[in-house]
Structures are given as C-alpha cells and as structure tokens.
Design a protein around this motif. Structure first.
Motif, PDB file in Angstrom:
ATOM      1  N   THR A  42     131.330  54.053  96.594  1.00 25.51           N
ATOM      2  CA  THR A  42     132.390  55.057  96.450  1.00 25.51           C
ATOM      3  C   THR A  42     133.671  54.598  97.133  1.00 25.51           C
ATOM      4  OG1 THR A  42     132.614  57.476  96.324  1.00 25.51           O
ATOM      5  CG2 THR A  42     132.092  56.552  98.488  1.00 25.51           C
ATOM      6  N   ASP A  46     137.998  54.191  96.057  1.00 27.10           N
ATOM      7  CA  ASP A  46     138.961  54.994  96.800  1.00 27.10           C
ATOM      8  C   ASP A  46     140.382  54.521  96.503  1.00 27.10           C
ATOM      9  OD1 ASP A  46     140.720  55.569  99.287  1.00 27.10           O
ATOM     10  OD2 ASP A  46     138.967  56.848  99.598  1.00 27.10           O
ATOM     11  N   ARG A  95     135.245  71.661  92.690  1.00 26.81           N
ATOM     12  CA  ARG A  95     134.168  70.692  92.848  1.00 26.81           C
ATOM     13  C   ARG A  95     132.826  71.401  93.051  1.00 26.81           C
ATOM     14  NH1 ARG A  95     135.872  65.383  94.441  1.00 26.81           N
ATOM     15  NH2 ARG A  95     138.149  65.246  94.629  1.00 26.81           N
ATOM     16  N   GLY A 105     134.470  67.004  98.574  1.00 29.13           N
ATOM     17  CA  GLY A 105     135.571  66.137  98.194  1.00 29.13           C
ATOM     18  C   GLY A 105     136.897  66.817  98.502  1.00 29.13           C
ATOM     19  N   SER A 112     137.581  62.712  87.662  1.00 29.47           N
ATOM     20  CA  SER A 112     137.244  61.964  88.873  1.00 29.47           C
ATOM     21  C   SER A 112     138.256  60.843  89.051  1.00 29.47           C
ATOM     22  CB  SER A 112     135.837  61.366  88.755  1.00 29.47           C
ATOM     23  OG  SER A 112     135.634  60.375  89.754  1.00 29.47           O
ATOM     24  N   HIS A 114     138.198  58.513  91.298  1.00 31.00           N
ATOM     25  CA  HIS A 114     137.479  57.254  91.531  1.00 31.00           C
ATOM     26  C   HIS A 114     137.119  56.580  90.207  1.00 31.00           C
ATOM     27  CE1 HIS A 114     137.166  58.602  95.664  1.00 31.00           C
ATOM     28  NE2 HIS A 114     136.504  57.518  96.007  1.00 31.00           N
ATOM     29  N   ARG A 157     129.833  59.003  92.759  1.00 30.77           N
ATOM     30  CA  ARG A 157     130.510  60.288  92.951  1.00 30.77           C
ATOM     31  C   ARG A 157     129.604  61.458  92.551  1.00 30.77           C
ATOM     32  NH1 ARG A 157     133.648  59.890  96.531  1.00 30.77           N
ATOM     33  NH2 ARG A 157     135.095  61.494  95.826  1.00 30.77           N
ATOM     34  N   HIS A 163     131.358  65.394  92.577  1.00 30.66           N
ATOM     35  CA  HIS A 163     131.897  65.529  91.225  1.00 30.66           C
ATOM     36  C   HIS A 163     130.819  65.971  90.252  1.00 30.66           C
ATOM     37  CE1 HIS A 163     136.084  64.346  91.177  1.00 30.66           C
ATOM     38  NE2 HIS A 163     135.821  63.314  91.962  1.00 30.66           N
TER      39      HIS A 163
END
Length: 198
Positions: A42, A46, A95, A105, A112, A114, A157, A163
């Motif tokens: 993860t 970022d 979320r 989050g 998302s 990410h 995620r 998510h």
C-alpha cells in the motif's frame, strides 16, 4: 459506470458489502501496525511516495535533456492526482469501516487514489522502459511485473479495509484510460519529432 453506482448504491453496489464481509473473516492483516508485506504494497501506491519518486525521475530527465519526457510525466502525475480528488469530492462516497480494527483511510472513498495513481505512474514507467529495453522477453517480464504490482497495490487497499472493491476497480479503470491517453500523447510527440527531422 462504477462511479454512478457507488454514488447511488453506497456500500451495496457490485457486491462490495459481500466482499468486505468475506475479507473481514480473515482479521487484521497487520495487527501490530508495523512493517508488513501488505503495508509495503500500500505504501508503493501512496501519492506522496509516488510524487517524490516522480520528481527524482523528472529531474533526471531534465539533466539528460529529455524535457518532453519530464513534461509528460509531470503532467500525467499531477493531473491524475487532481482528477482523483475532484472525483472523490463529486461522488462523496464514505469509506468502509473495518470490522477488525480502528484503521481508517483519509478522505472520501471513490475512486481509490492508490489504484488510480499506481496504474498511471507504474504504467508510464513500464512504457518508457520498454522503449529502452530491446529484448522481447525483457519487455514481457516487465509488463507482467508491472501489472501484478498494480493489482497487488489495489488489492492491499481492499484487504486493509480502507476501500470498497468498486473503489479499486474504478481506480484501475480510470487509470487505464488516462494511461492510454498519456502514452498516445507521448507517441504523437515522438512522431512529430521524427517528422521535424525529415
């Protein structure tokens, strides 16, 4: 699409709640809160890490007089981050709340960030490297590795419970569309450069 569904259907869209309930059975993947494979994955998606690496790459290209590459990369990363934030504000989707921890989050859920930025950032890196690497097997390995990395970042995620599944799928889908657009722009610039030399 996924965005409209997530806006109207909340957590019940596209089996999101079913997937969340199934994943929650396995508990917290990072109970200690320290370093783990899932936290590393993860982290690779970022936006702050990606922005830092992007700046290093851009400065390197500027140093080696690859200004079009640096401009495209800068435009791709910054516009992707801006688009992501605009969509989050527009869809205003909350979320999920993990059933096994207090981990949450930051900001809204769809899409998302990410998943979205990972597709564009690692996809563009893969594209530029395939222009340099000549052997087909090297290109094949690179494409497979990049694809798996993007998939695992998105999966992290969902696994961390920050998510919904449709957030990640939506991020992947939008990211793929943006990636194709940026690659097409790069190819157009390259063709125009060749024509100017004729």
């Amino acid at each position: 699409g996924l965005g409209i569904g997530s806006k109207l259907g909340g957590s019940n869209v596209f089996g999101d709640q079913t997937v969340k309930n199934f994943i929650d059975q396995f508990g917290n993947p990072n109970p200690g809160g320290g370093f783990s494979i899932i936290s590393f994955l993860t982290l690779l998606g970022d936006w702050k890490i990606i922005l830092l690496i992007s700046l290093i790459i851009i400065l390197g290209w500027i140093f080696y007089h690859r200004r079009k590459n640096s401009l495209l990369f800068f435009t791709a990363i910054t516009s992707t981050l801006i688009i992501s934030e605009i969509l989050k504000f527009l869809f205003h989707r909350f979320r999920p709340v993990p059933g096994w921890s207090t981990l949450t989050g930051v900001g809204y859920s769809f899409p998302s960030n990410h998943a979205l930025i990972a597709v564009v950032f690692y996809g563009l890196l893969c594209y530029f490297l395939t222009l340099v690497w000549k052997k087909k097997w090297e290109k094949g390995v690179l494409i497979i590795f990049t694809s798996l990395l993007v998939l695992f970042i998105g999966w992290s995620r969902i696994r961390l419970g920050v998510h919904w599944m449709s957030d990640v799928v939506g991020g992947w889908s939008l990211g793929a569309s943006l990636l194709i657009s940026f690659i097409s722009l790069s190819q157009k610039w390259y063709k125009d450069k060749l024509k100017s030399k004729i």
